[in-house]
Every structure is written in structure tokens, then in C-alpha cells.
Design an enzyme around this catalytic site. Structure first.
Site, short mmCIF file in Angstrom:
data_model
loop_
_atom_site.label_atom_id
_atom_site.label_comp_id
_atom_site.label_asym_id
_atom_site.label_seq_id
_atom_site.Cartn_x
_atom_site.Cartn_y
_atom_site.Cartn_z
N ARG A 65 47.14 34.99 41.13
CA ARG A 65 47.83 33.76 40.72
C ARG A 65 48.74 33.99 39.52
NH1 ARG A 65 45.24 29.74 43.59
NH2 ARG A 65 43.02 30.12 44.06
N LYS A 74 29.84 39.93 43.00
CA LYS A 74 28.38 40.05 43.03
C LYS A 74 27.78 38.79 42.44
CE LYS A 74 28.92 45.03 42.40
NZ LYS A 74 28.70 46.18 41.51
N LYS A 123 21.17 42.42 39.65
CA LYS A 123 21.30 43.41 38.57
C LYS A 123 22.08 42.83 37.40
CE LYS A 123 25.77 44.54 39.23
NZ LYS A 123 26.87 44.71 38.24
N THR A 146 24.70 49.18 34.94
CA THR A 146 25.03 47.91 34.32
C THR A 146 24.16 47.61 33.11
OG1 THR A 146 25.58 47.15 36.55
CG2 THR A 146 25.50 45.49 34.83
N SER A 193 29.90 47.08 30.84
CA SER A 193 29.42 46.00 31.70
C SER A 193 29.58 44.67 30.98
CB SER A 193 27.95 46.21 32.05
OG SER A 193 27.35 45.01 32.48
N ARG A 194 30.29 43.74 31.58
CA ARG A 194 30.46 42.43 30.95
C ARG A 194 29.13 41.72 30.77
NH1 ARG A 194 35.79 39.59 33.72
NH2 ARG A 194 37.35 41.07 32.92
N ASN A 195 28.22 41.92 31.72
CA ASN A 195 26.93 41.25 31.63
C ASN A 195 26.09 41.84 30.49
OD1 ASN A 195 26.73 39.33 34.11
ND2 ASN A 195 27.64 41.21 34.90
N LEU A 200 34.21 36.65 31.56
CA LEU A 200 33.29 36.16 32.58
C LEU A 200 32.16 37.15 32.82
CD1 LEU A 200 32.61 34.16 34.94
CD2 LEU A 200 34.00 35.67 36.39
#
Length: 327
Positions: free
Chosen positions: A34, A107, A190, A247, A253-255, A273
Site C-alpha cells: 500500500r 504466523k 513460538k 525467536t 525477533s520483534r517478539n 508489530l
């Protein structure tokens, strides 16, 4: 094997990286996004917003025209966030031909419905076969062409094998699986355990605590996976244990990075995010509804809700009734 025309939906780090992987595998690649600025940058071999400092080969036909990106395509890689999948698939429905395979590359589990991403795809586009691509893979590594192995899963074993063969390139090795549910569950959960591992790290609770948490998290992953019908060997593979190891060990890893900030008590608003946030809530609800023991997932959901502190979460886990390790 003849080249595909591959459409990649999503111009973030992972979408750009997979578009490059498909280009290197010899396919004609169109990427839809976008954001017109990202599209313009990708055409010139950069994506500074999502892949800063990385210059890559040109050749990706990036566009903001959704219909044009899907015209004549042989395969679509859907690389939009899990919680946006329903709206994106609804948007592409008028433009995609029947029987063109959809490869889901996000995911997660849909927070509102508890549906796996393949469930959403089958409901909205029932005439398009679905597959999933997952495994231990950072976008920056794939974009740079570093050696990476992933798994491509479909309930149709022949389709999974054919897609894995087409997607493989010099430094991207794709294994195949017909355990679609197992691959999806591993990839989704995960992320929740990565937030937990990051929180332990951020709170300075030590490497021993992190190792114990990741190991017991894998037990929960297998327990929930079994309830969904996932095969144990799938969860021991790239999309389960492999992705969990990666992860839960790096701020790439963003998480994990989100968990580190959570453990340090930092402001979370405005951070990139982290798919595991939404997944933690729905995974905790699913575990409760099915009577499954998932204390780490429950603790992550409570932490994110500010219902408990990290020290209270750890104390709760450490004082649970003792049990056999295999339970």
C-alpha cells in the site's frame, strides 16, 4: 522446472525478503504494497523503512495496484500480518483466479475467532489451495542471501513438495510437509514464548531461567499442538523447535524484543508489530476452553494485560505443583 510468476502481498521486511528469495529462485516477481514510498524504494533495490542498510538486486516489479499484481499470477505469497489476513483475502478475492495457490507466510491465530490462518483462507477463498511457509528465518538474513532453511506445508503432500522445490534456491533450502496444522501451530505459538523469553531477559533473571522457560514452553507447544492434531515430529522440526530456538534468542525477533521491553518496564506503545501479542490472548483462551495446561501462555497474556508483574509471573510458575518432566 519452468519459472513461476509469483505475487508477494506485503512490502515489509519479510515480504521484501521473500520477494528477493523468489527472484533468486528464478521466478518473475511482483510485490504489492500500500505504501508508495516503499514501492518506489524496492524498485531501486532498497527498503530503508523495513530493511535499513541493506542494498539488494533490482528486478522486483513493485506496485500499489492490487489487481495488476495478481493478473496472470501462478502463486501468491501472502505476507501481511496475521490479524489483517481476513481483510486482505477479502480484498483480493475479485482479482485472483481459482486454483492459484496461496502460501501463507504470517504466523498467528486470529484473535477474534481462534481460527488458524488456513481456516480463514479456506473460508474466504475456498477454490484456492492453501499452503504455509514457516521456519527459523530472520528477514534480514534472507534478504542478504544468507543460508536459511524453512518448511512449506500443505495438506496435499505433492503440492507441498512442488512448492518447496520451486522456492528453493542457492541459500534457501525448503523442506516440505503435509502437516499444515502442525506447521501453523508451531509458527504461531513460538511468538508467544519469544515474548516470555524476552521478558525474562529484560528483567535480568538469568540465562538459566530463560533456558528453563523456553524448554517448558516447548512442552506447552507440543501439548496444544497435539490438541489440534499436529504431529509431534512436525513440532520437533524447523517450524516448531527450530523457529522457537531462533525467536527466543535474539532481539532481531520483534517478539523477543517486545518481551525485553516488557521485562524492563519500558513503554510498549509505538513499538514494531509483535504478532505474539494478539496470539497470546487467543492461545490462552483456547487453552482454557480445551482444559489444556498452558501456564506460560497464561502468564504472558496476564503480563500484557498488566494483571501481574514479571516477578509475580515467575513466582507463580516456580511455585506450581511439582510434576514429572514429561507431563
Amino acid at each position: 522446472m519452468s519459472a513461476y510468476k509469483v505475487t508477494v502481498l506485503g512490502g515489509g521486511a519479510w515480504g521484501t525478503a521473500l520477494a528477493l528469495a523468489m527472484l533468486r529462485a528464478g521466478h518473475a516477481v511482483t510485490l504489492w504494497a500500500r505504501d508508495s514510498e516503499s514501492v518506489a524504494s524496492i524498485r531501486t533495490g532498497t527498503n530503508p523503512r523495513y530493511l535499513p542498510g541493506i542494498t539488494f538486486e533490482t528486478g522486483i516489479a513493485a506496485t500499489t495496484d492490487l489487481a495488476a499484481s495478481l493478473a496472470g499470477t501462478d502463486c501468491v505469497l501472502v505476507v501481511t500480518p496475521a490479524q489483517a489476513l481476513r481483510s486482505v483475502l477479502t480484498e483480493i478475492k475479485p482479482h485472483i483466479a481459482d486454483h492459484v495457490p496461496l502460501v501463507l507466510c504470517a504466523k498467528g491465530i486470529e484473535r477474534d475467532t481462534g481460527g488458524l490462518l488456513s481456516d480463514i483462507s479456506n473460508a474466504i477463498l475456498p477454490d484456492n489451495p492453501v499452503a504455509a511457509l514457516s521456519g527459523p528465518s530472520f528477514a534480514t538474513d534472507v534478504a542478504r542471501g544468507l543460508p536459511t532453511a524453512v518448511v512449506v506445508a500443505s495438506e496435499d503432500e505433492a503440492r507441498a513438495s512442488a512448492l518447496a522445490t520451486r522456492f528453493s534456491a542457492a541459500n534457501l533450502r525448503c523442506y516440505s510437509s503435509d502437516d499444515l496444522i502442525g506447521v501453523e501451530i508451531g509458527g504461531a505459538l513460538k511468538n508467544v514464548f519469544a515474548i516470555a523469553a524476552g521478558a525474562v531477559t529484560g528483567a535480568g533473571l538469568g540465562a538459566s531461567a530463560q533456558a528453563a522457560l523456553v524448554t517448558r514452553g516447548f512442552v506447552e507447544l507440543r501439548r496444544i499442538g497435539a490438541a489440534f492434531g499436529a504431529r509431534p515430529e512436525t513440532l520437533m522440526g524447523l517450524s516448531g523447535l527450530g523457529d522457537l530456538m531462533l525467536t527466543c534468542s535474539s532481539v532481531q525477533s520483534r517478539n523477543f524484543a517486545y518481551g525485553v521491553a516488557l521485562g524492563k518496564g519500558e513503554e510498549l506503545a509505538g513499538r514494531p508489530l509483535a504478532e505474539g501479542v494478539a496470539t497470546s490472548y487467543i492461545a490462552a483462551r483456547i487453552a482454557r476452553e480445551r482444559g489444556l495446561d498452558a501456564p506460560i501462555i497464561e502468564a504472558v497474556a496476564a503480563l500484557l494485560d498488566n494483571a501481574i508483574t514479571i516477578n509475580e509471573a515467575v513466582a507463580g510458575l516456580m511455585t506450581r505443583p511439582l510434576r514429572a518432566e514429561a507431563d
